[in-house]
Design an enzyme around this catalytic site. Structure first.
Site, PDB file in Angstrom:
ATOM      1  CB  SER A 109      -0.891   0.020   1.246  1.00  0.00           C
ATOM      2  OG  SER A 109      -1.554   1.275   1.359  1.00  0.00           O
ATOM      3  CE1 TYR A 122      -4.391  -1.946   5.024  1.00  0.00           C
ATOM      4  CE2 TYR A 122      -3.429   0.197   4.504  1.00  0.00           C
ATOM      5  CZ  TYR A 122      -3.994  -0.991   4.094  1.00  0.00           C
ATOM      6  OH  TYR A 122      -4.157  -1.242   2.749  1.00  0.00           O
TER       7      TYR A 122
HETATM    8  N1  LIG Z   1      -8.837   0.311  -1.300  1.00  0.00           N
HETATM    9  C1  LIG Z   1      -7.698   0.955  -1.167  1.00  0.00           C
HETATM   10  O1  LIG Z   1      -7.664   2.196  -1.223  1.00  0.00           O
HETATM   11  C2  LIG Z   1      -6.408   0.192  -0.975  1.00  0.00           C
HETATM   12  C3  LIG Z   1      -5.204   0.899  -1.041  1.00  0.00           C
HETATM   13  C4  LIG Z   1      -4.000   0.222  -0.881  1.00  0.00           C
HETATM   14  C5  LIG Z   1      -4.001  -1.137  -0.669  1.00  0.00           C
HETATM   15  N2  LIG Z   1      -5.184  -1.812  -0.579  1.00  0.00           N
HETATM   16  C6  LIG Z   1      -5.116  -3.254  -0.354  1.00  0.00           C
HETATM   17  O2  LIG Z   1      -5.771  -3.899  -1.432  1.00  0.00           O
HETATM   18  C7  LIG Z   1      -6.250  -5.189  -1.002  1.00  0.00           C
HETATM   19  C8  LIG Z   1      -7.703  -5.334  -1.395  1.00  0.00           C
HETATM   20  O3  LIG Z   1      -8.449  -4.369  -0.653  1.00  0.00           O
HETATM   21  P1  LIG Z   1      -9.833  -3.771  -1.176  1.00  0.00           P
HETATM   22  O4  LIG Z   1      -9.665  -2.320  -1.293  1.00  0.00           O
HETATM   23  O5  LIG Z   1     -10.344  -4.539  -2.346  1.00  0.00           O
HETATM   24  O6  LIG Z   1     -10.710  -4.032   0.134  1.00  0.00           O
HETATM   25  P2  LIG Z   1     -12.143  -4.683   0.318  1.00  0.00           P
HETATM   26  O7  LIG Z   1     -13.058  -4.202  -0.746  1.00  0.00           O
HETATM   27  O8  LIG Z   1     -12.490  -4.451   1.750  1.00  0.00           O
HETATM   28  O9  LIG Z   1     -11.863  -6.233   0.071  1.00  0.00           O
HETATM   29  C9  LIG Z   1     -11.106  -6.959   1.002  1.00  0.00           C
HETATM   30  C10 LIG Z   1     -10.930  -8.368   0.492  1.00  0.00           C
HETATM   31  O10 LIG Z   1     -10.182  -9.112   1.463  1.00  0.00           O
HETATM   32  C11 LIG Z   1     -10.924 -10.277   1.828  1.00  0.00           C
HETATM   33  N3  LIG Z   1     -10.780 -10.523   3.268  1.00  0.00           N
HETATM   34  C12 LIG Z   1     -10.810  -9.599   4.268  1.00  0.00           C
HETATM   35  N4  LIG Z   1     -10.727 -10.214   5.469  1.00  0.00           N
HETATM   36  C13 LIG Z   1     -10.652 -11.548   5.207  1.00  0.00           C
HETATM   37  C14 LIG Z   1     -10.563 -12.702   6.033  1.00  0.00           C
HETATM   38  N5  LIG Z   1     -10.543 -12.625   7.367  1.00  0.00           N
HETATM   39  N6  LIG Z   1     -10.508 -13.915   5.433  1.00  0.00           N
HETATM   40  C15 LIG Z   1     -10.522 -14.015   4.096  1.00  0.00           C
HETATM   41  N7  LIG Z   1     -10.620 -12.968   3.261  1.00  0.00           N
HETATM   42  C16 LIG Z   1     -10.681 -11.743   3.817  1.00  0.00           C
HETATM   43  C17 LIG Z   1     -12.375  -9.976   1.513  1.00  0.00           C
HETATM   44  O11 LIG Z   1     -13.076 -11.186   1.264  1.00  0.00           O
HETATM   45  P3  LIG Z   1     -14.638 -11.331   1.659  1.00  0.00           P
HETATM   46  O12 LIG Z   1     -15.309 -10.084   1.186  1.00  0.00           O
HETATM   47  O13 LIG Z   1     -15.087 -12.580   0.985  1.00  0.00           O
HETATM   48  O14 LIG Z   1     -14.688 -11.477   3.167  1.00  0.00           O
HETATM   49  C18 LIG Z   1     -12.234  -9.098   0.258  1.00  0.00           C
HETATM   50  O15 LIG Z   1     -12.126  -9.903  -0.888  1.00  0.00           O
HETATM   51  C19 LIG Z   1      -5.997  -5.234   0.524  1.00  0.00           C
HETATM   52  O16 LIG Z   1      -4.816  -5.961   0.783  1.00  0.00           O
HETATM   53  C20 LIG Z   1      -5.807  -3.759   0.879  1.00  0.00           C
HETATM   54  O17 LIG Z   1      -5.053  -3.608   2.063  1.00  0.00           O
HETATM   55  C21 LIG Z   1      -6.381  -1.181  -0.742  1.00  0.00           C
END
Ligand SMILES: NC(=O)c1ccc[n+]([C@@H]2O[C@H](COP(=O)([O-])OP(=O)(O)OC[C@H]3O[C@@H](n4cnc5c(N)ncnc54)[C@H](OP(=O)(O)O)[C@@H]3O)[C@@H](O)[C@H]2O)c1
Length: 215
Positions: A109, A122
Protein backbone atom coordinates in the site's frame (compact mmCIF):
# COMPACT_ATOMS: atom_id res chain seq x y z
CA UNK A 1 -9.44 -20.20 -7.99
CA UNK A 2 -11.40 -17.38 -6.46
CA UNK A 3 -10.89 -17.10 -2.73
CA UNK A 4 -13.39 -15.50 -0.37
CA UNK A 5 -13.68 -14.89 3.34
CA UNK A 6 -17.29 -13.95 4.02
CA UNK A 7 -18.64 -13.09 0.63
CA UNK A 8 -19.32 -16.42 -1.10
CA UNK A 9 -21.91 -14.83 -3.39
CA UNK A 10 -19.40 -12.35 -4.88
CA UNK A 11 -16.81 -15.09 -5.37
CA UNK A 12 -19.37 -17.31 -7.09
CA UNK A 13 -20.36 -14.41 -9.36
CA UNK A 14 -16.70 -14.07 -10.45
CA UNK A 15 -16.52 -17.82 -11.02
CA UNK A 16 -19.65 -17.53 -13.16
CA UNK A 17 -18.06 -14.78 -15.27
CA UNK A 18 -14.87 -16.81 -15.81
CA UNK A 19 -16.90 -19.86 -16.84
CA UNK A 20 -19.06 -17.78 -19.17
CA UNK A 21 -15.83 -16.74 -20.95
CA UNK A 22 -14.87 -20.38 -21.39
CA UNK A 23 -12.51 -20.68 -18.43
CA UNK A 24 -12.45 -23.07 -15.50
CA UNK A 25 -12.87 -21.68 -12.00
CA UNK A 26 -13.82 -22.63 -8.49
CA UNK A 27 -14.69 -20.57 -5.40
CA UNK A 28 -12.77 -21.47 -2.25
CA UNK A 29 -13.71 -20.09 1.16
CA UNK A 30 -11.35 -19.63 4.09
CA UNK A 31 -11.29 -17.12 6.94
CA UNK A 32 -7.75 -15.76 7.02
CA UNK A 33 -8.21 -14.23 10.48
CA UNK A 34 -8.24 -17.83 11.76
CA UNK A 35 -4.68 -18.95 12.63
CA UNK A 36 -5.16 -22.05 10.45
CA UNK A 37 -6.97 -20.16 7.68
CA UNK A 38 -4.02 -19.99 5.29
CA UNK A 39 -3.21 -23.66 5.90
CA UNK A 40 -6.79 -24.66 5.10
CA UNK A 41 -6.84 -22.53 1.97
CA UNK A 42 -3.51 -23.94 0.77
CA UNK A 43 -4.67 -27.52 1.40
CA UNK A 44 -7.82 -26.94 -0.65
CA UNK A 45 -5.83 -25.27 -3.45
CA UNK A 46 -3.45 -28.24 -3.59
CA UNK A 47 -6.39 -30.66 -3.77
CA UNK A 48 -7.76 -28.79 -6.75
CA UNK A 49 -4.68 -27.82 -8.79
CA UNK A 50 -2.43 -30.78 -8.08
CA UNK A 51 1.32 -30.30 -8.31
CA UNK A 52 1.66 -26.87 -9.92
CA UNK A 53 0.42 -23.36 -9.17
CA UNK A 54 1.41 -20.75 -11.76
CA UNK A 55 0.15 -17.59 -10.07
CA UNK A 56 -0.69 -16.68 -6.49
CA UNK A 57 -2.22 -13.24 -5.89
CA UNK A 58 -2.39 -12.64 -2.14
CA UNK A 59 -4.71 -9.67 -2.06
CA UNK A 60 -7.08 -10.21 0.89
CA UNK A 61 -6.66 -7.51 3.48
CA UNK A 62 -8.29 -5.49 6.22
CA UNK A 63 -7.75 -1.91 7.31
CA UNK A 64 -8.84 0.14 10.27
CA UNK A 65 -8.12 3.81 10.72
CA UNK A 66 -7.25 4.84 14.27
CA UNK A 67 -5.07 7.51 15.82
CA UNK A 68 -2.05 6.18 17.68
CA UNK A 69 -3.44 6.60 21.20
CA UNK A 70 -6.70 4.85 20.30
CA UNK A 71 -5.28 1.80 18.51
CA UNK A 72 -6.20 -1.32 20.48
CA UNK A 73 -4.18 -4.51 20.86
CA UNK A 74 -7.11 -6.45 19.36
CA UNK A 75 -7.22 -4.25 16.25
CA UNK A 76 -3.44 -4.40 15.87
CA UNK A 77 -3.42 -8.20 16.06
CA UNK A 78 -6.39 -8.51 13.70
CA UNK A 79 -4.61 -6.40 11.08
CA UNK A 80 -1.41 -8.42 11.29
CA UNK A 81 -3.31 -11.74 11.25
CA UNK A 82 -4.96 -11.15 7.88
CA UNK A 83 -2.45 -8.83 6.22
CA UNK A 84 0.85 -10.48 7.22
CA UNK A 85 0.42 -13.88 8.89
CA UNK A 86 -1.96 -15.19 6.23
CA UNK A 87 0.17 -14.39 3.15
CA UNK A 88 3.30 -15.63 4.96
CA UNK A 89 1.82 -19.05 5.71
CA UNK A 90 -0.01 -19.23 2.41
CA UNK A 91 3.33 -19.08 0.59
CA UNK A 92 4.87 -21.52 3.10
CA UNK A 93 2.07 -24.05 2.61
CA UNK A 94 2.10 -23.69 -1.18
CA UNK A 95 5.88 -24.05 -1.52
CA UNK A 96 5.70 -27.61 -2.93
CA UNK A 97 3.58 -26.46 -5.87
CA UNK A 98 5.38 -23.19 -6.66
CA UNK A 99 7.79 -24.17 -9.42
CA UNK A 100 9.94 -22.73 -12.24
CA UNK A 101 8.00 -19.84 -13.80
CA UNK A 102 5.49 -19.45 -10.95
CA UNK A 103 4.76 -15.90 -9.81
CA UNK A 104 3.58 -14.56 -6.45
CA UNK A 105 2.06 -11.09 -6.17
CA UNK A 106 1.38 -9.52 -2.77
CA UNK A 107 -0.60 -6.37 -2.04
CA UNK A 108 1.24 -3.59 -0.25
CA UNK A 109 0.00 0.00 0.00
CA UNK A 110 0.94 3.63 -0.44
CA UNK A 111 0.49 3.75 3.35
CA UNK A 112 3.72 1.73 3.75
CA UNK A 113 5.69 4.47 1.99
CA UNK A 114 4.01 7.71 3.07
CA UNK A 115 2.24 8.95 6.20
CA UNK A 116 -1.32 9.10 4.86
CA UNK A 117 -4.39 9.00 7.14
CA UNK A 118 -4.48 7.57 10.66
CA UNK A 119 -3.23 4.22 9.47
CA UNK A 120 0.00 3.52 11.36
CA UNK A 121 -0.87 -0.06 12.38
CA UNK A 122 -2.28 -0.91 8.94
CA UNK A 123 0.74 0.76 7.31
CA UNK A 124 3.08 -1.40 9.39
CA UNK A 125 1.40 -4.54 8.01
CA UNK A 126 2.11 -3.32 4.50
CA UNK A 127 5.70 -2.44 5.42
CA UNK A 128 6.01 -6.07 6.51
CA UNK A 129 4.76 -7.15 3.09
CA UNK A 130 7.45 -5.08 1.36
CA UNK A 131 10.03 -6.83 3.55
CA UNK A 132 8.61 -10.31 2.87
CA UNK A 133 8.69 -9.65 -0.87
CA UNK A 134 12.45 -9.21 -0.75
CA UNK A 135 13.09 -12.23 1.48
CA UNK A 136 10.71 -14.55 -0.37
CA UNK A 137 12.07 -13.42 -3.75
CA UNK A 138 15.59 -14.29 -2.60
CA UNK A 139 14.54 -17.62 -1.06
CA UNK A 140 12.43 -18.73 -4.04
CA UNK A 141 14.55 -17.22 -6.83
CA UNK A 142 16.75 -20.33 -7.22
CA UNK A 143 13.55 -22.33 -7.90
CA UNK A 144 12.66 -19.88 -10.69
CA UNK A 145 9.78 -18.37 -8.70
CA UNK A 146 9.30 -14.59 -8.81
CA UNK A 147 7.81 -12.65 -5.87
CA UNK A 148 6.64 -9.03 -6.13
CA UNK A 149 4.02 -6.69 -4.71
CA UNK A 150 1.90 -3.84 -5.94
CA UNK A 151 1.36 -0.79 -3.77
CA UNK A 152 -1.94 0.88 -4.64
CA UNK A 153 -2.81 4.40 -3.59
CA UNK A 154 -6.44 5.12 -2.77
CA UNK A 155 -8.79 2.90 -4.78
CA UNK A 156 -12.57 3.07 -4.83
CA UNK A 157 -13.53 -0.15 -3.02
CA UNK A 158 -15.47 -1.12 0.09
CA UNK A 159 -12.28 -0.57 2.10
CA UNK A 160 -11.96 3.10 1.20
CA UNK A 161 -15.37 4.49 2.00
CA UNK A 162 -13.83 7.79 3.09
CA UNK A 163 -12.72 8.32 -0.52
CA UNK A 164 -16.39 8.42 -1.52
CA UNK A 165 -16.93 11.59 0.53
CA UNK A 166 -16.15 15.07 -0.85
CA UNK A 167 -13.37 15.53 1.73
CA UNK A 168 -11.93 12.11 0.87
CA UNK A 169 -11.95 12.83 -2.85
CA UNK A 170 -10.29 16.22 -2.32
CA UNK A 171 -7.61 14.63 -0.11
CA UNK A 172 -6.99 11.85 -2.62
CA UNK A 173 -6.89 13.98 -5.76
CA UNK A 174 -4.77 16.57 -3.94
CA UNK A 175 -1.93 14.09 -3.38
CA UNK A 176 -2.10 12.42 -6.83
CA UNK A 177 -0.36 13.54 -10.03
CA UNK A 178 -3.17 11.97 -12.06
CA UNK A 179 -6.46 13.64 -11.15
CA UNK A 180 -9.04 10.88 -11.03
CA UNK A 181 -10.11 8.21 -8.56
CA UNK A 182 -8.51 4.80 -9.11
CA UNK A 183 -10.75 1.83 -9.88
CA UNK A 184 -9.97 -1.84 -9.11
CA UNK A 185 -9.15 -2.51 -12.78
CA UNK A 186 -6.31 0.06 -12.59
CA UNK A 187 -4.71 -2.18 -9.98
CA UNK A 188 -5.66 -5.52 -11.54
CA UNK A 189 -3.80 -4.68 -14.78
CA UNK A 190 -0.58 -4.06 -12.83
CA UNK A 191 -1.04 -7.38 -11.01
CA UNK A 192 -1.60 -9.12 -14.34
CA UNK A 193 1.66 -7.58 -15.62
CA UNK A 194 3.69 -8.76 -12.61
CA UNK A 195 2.13 -12.23 -12.84
CA UNK A 196 2.89 -12.51 -16.56
CA UNK A 197 5.98 -13.46 -18.52
CA UNK A 198 6.32 -9.79 -19.52
CA UNK A 199 7.69 -9.27 -15.99
CA UNK A 200 10.01 -12.30 -16.19
CA UNK A 201 13.03 -10.28 -15.02
CA UNK A 202 11.22 -8.48 -12.18
CA UNK A 203 11.47 -10.01 -8.71
CA UNK A 204 11.73 -8.67 -5.17
CA UNK A 205 10.10 -5.37 -6.06
CA UNK A 206 7.07 -3.42 -4.92
CA UNK A 207 5.50 -1.58 -7.84
CA UNK A 208 3.70 1.64 -6.99
CA UNK A 209 0.31 1.75 -8.70
CA UNK A 210 -1.00 5.00 -7.32
CA UNK A 211 -1.43 7.57 -10.09
CA UNK A 212 1.71 9.33 -8.87
CA UNK A 213 0.68 9.79 -5.23
CA UNK A 214 2.80 11.75 -2.76
CA UNK A 215 5.58 12.49 -5.25
N1 LIG B 1 -8.84 0.31 -1.30
C1 LIG B 1 -7.70 0.95 -1.17
O1 LIG B 1 -7.66 2.20 -1.22
C2 LIG B 1 -6.41 0.19 -0.98
C3 LIG B 1 -5.20 0.90 -1.04
C4 LIG B 1 -4.00 0.22 -0.88
C5 LIG B 1 -4.00 -1.14 -0.67
N2 LIG B 1 -5.18 -1.81 -0.58
C6 LIG B 1 -5.12 -3.25 -0.35
O2 LIG B 1 -5.77 -3.90 -1.43
C7 LIG B 1 -6.25 -5.19 -1.00
C8 LIG B 1 -7.70 -5.33 -1.39
O3 LIG B 1 -8.45 -4.37 -0.65
P1 LIG B 1 -9.83 -3.77 -1.18
O4 LIG B 1 -9.66 -2.32 -1.29
O5 LIG B 1 -10.34 -4.54 -2.35
O6 LIG B 1 -10.71 -4.03 0.13
P2 LIG B 1 -12.14 -4.68 0.32
O7 LIG B 1 -13.06 -4.20 -0.75
O8 LIG B 1 -12.49 -4.45 1.75
O9 LIG B 1 -11.86 -6.23 0.07
C9 LIG B 1 -11.11 -6.96 1.00
C10 LIG B 1 -10.93 -8.37 0.49
O10 LIG B 1 -10.18 -9.11 1.46
C11 LIG B 1 -10.92 -10.28 1.83
N3 LIG B 1 -10.78 -10.52 3.27
C12 LIG B 1 -10.81 -9.60 4.27
N4 LIG B 1 -10.73 -10.21 5.47
C13 LIG B 1 -10.65 -11.55 5.21
C14 LIG B 1 -10.56 -12.70 6.03
N5 LIG B 1 -10.54 -12.62 7.37
N6 LIG B 1 -10.51 -13.91 5.43
C15 LIG B 1 -10.52 -14.02 4.10
N7 LIG B 1 -10.62 -12.97 3.26
C16 LIG B 1 -10.68 -11.74 3.82
C17 LIG B 1 -12.37 -9.98 1.51
O11 LIG B 1 -13.08 -11.19 1.26
P3 LIG B 1 -14.64 -11.33 1.66
O12 LIG B 1 -15.31 -10.08 1.19
O13 LIG B 1 -15.09 -12.58 0.98
O14 LIG B 1 -14.69 -11.48 3.17
C18 LIG B 1 -12.23 -9.10 0.26
O15 LIG B 1 -12.13 -9.90 -0.89
C19 LIG B 1 -6.00 -5.23 0.52
O16 LIG B 1 -4.82 -5.96 0.78
C20 LIG B 1 -5.81 -3.76 0.88
O17 LIG B 1 -5.05 -3.61 2.06
C21 LIG B 1 -6.38 -1.18 -0.74
Amino acid sequence: MVHYGRNAAEARAVVGQIKAMGGRAEAVGSDLSDPRGAHKLAARVREIVGDRLDILVANAGVSKAAVLDETTIEDFDALFAVNVRAPYFLVQQLLPILNEGSSVVFTSSLAAHAAVGNLSAYAATKGAIDTLVKHFAFILGPKGVRVNAIAPGVVETDMSNFAKTDAGRDFTLGMQALKRMAQPDDIADAIAFLASDAARWVSGDTLRVDGGSKL
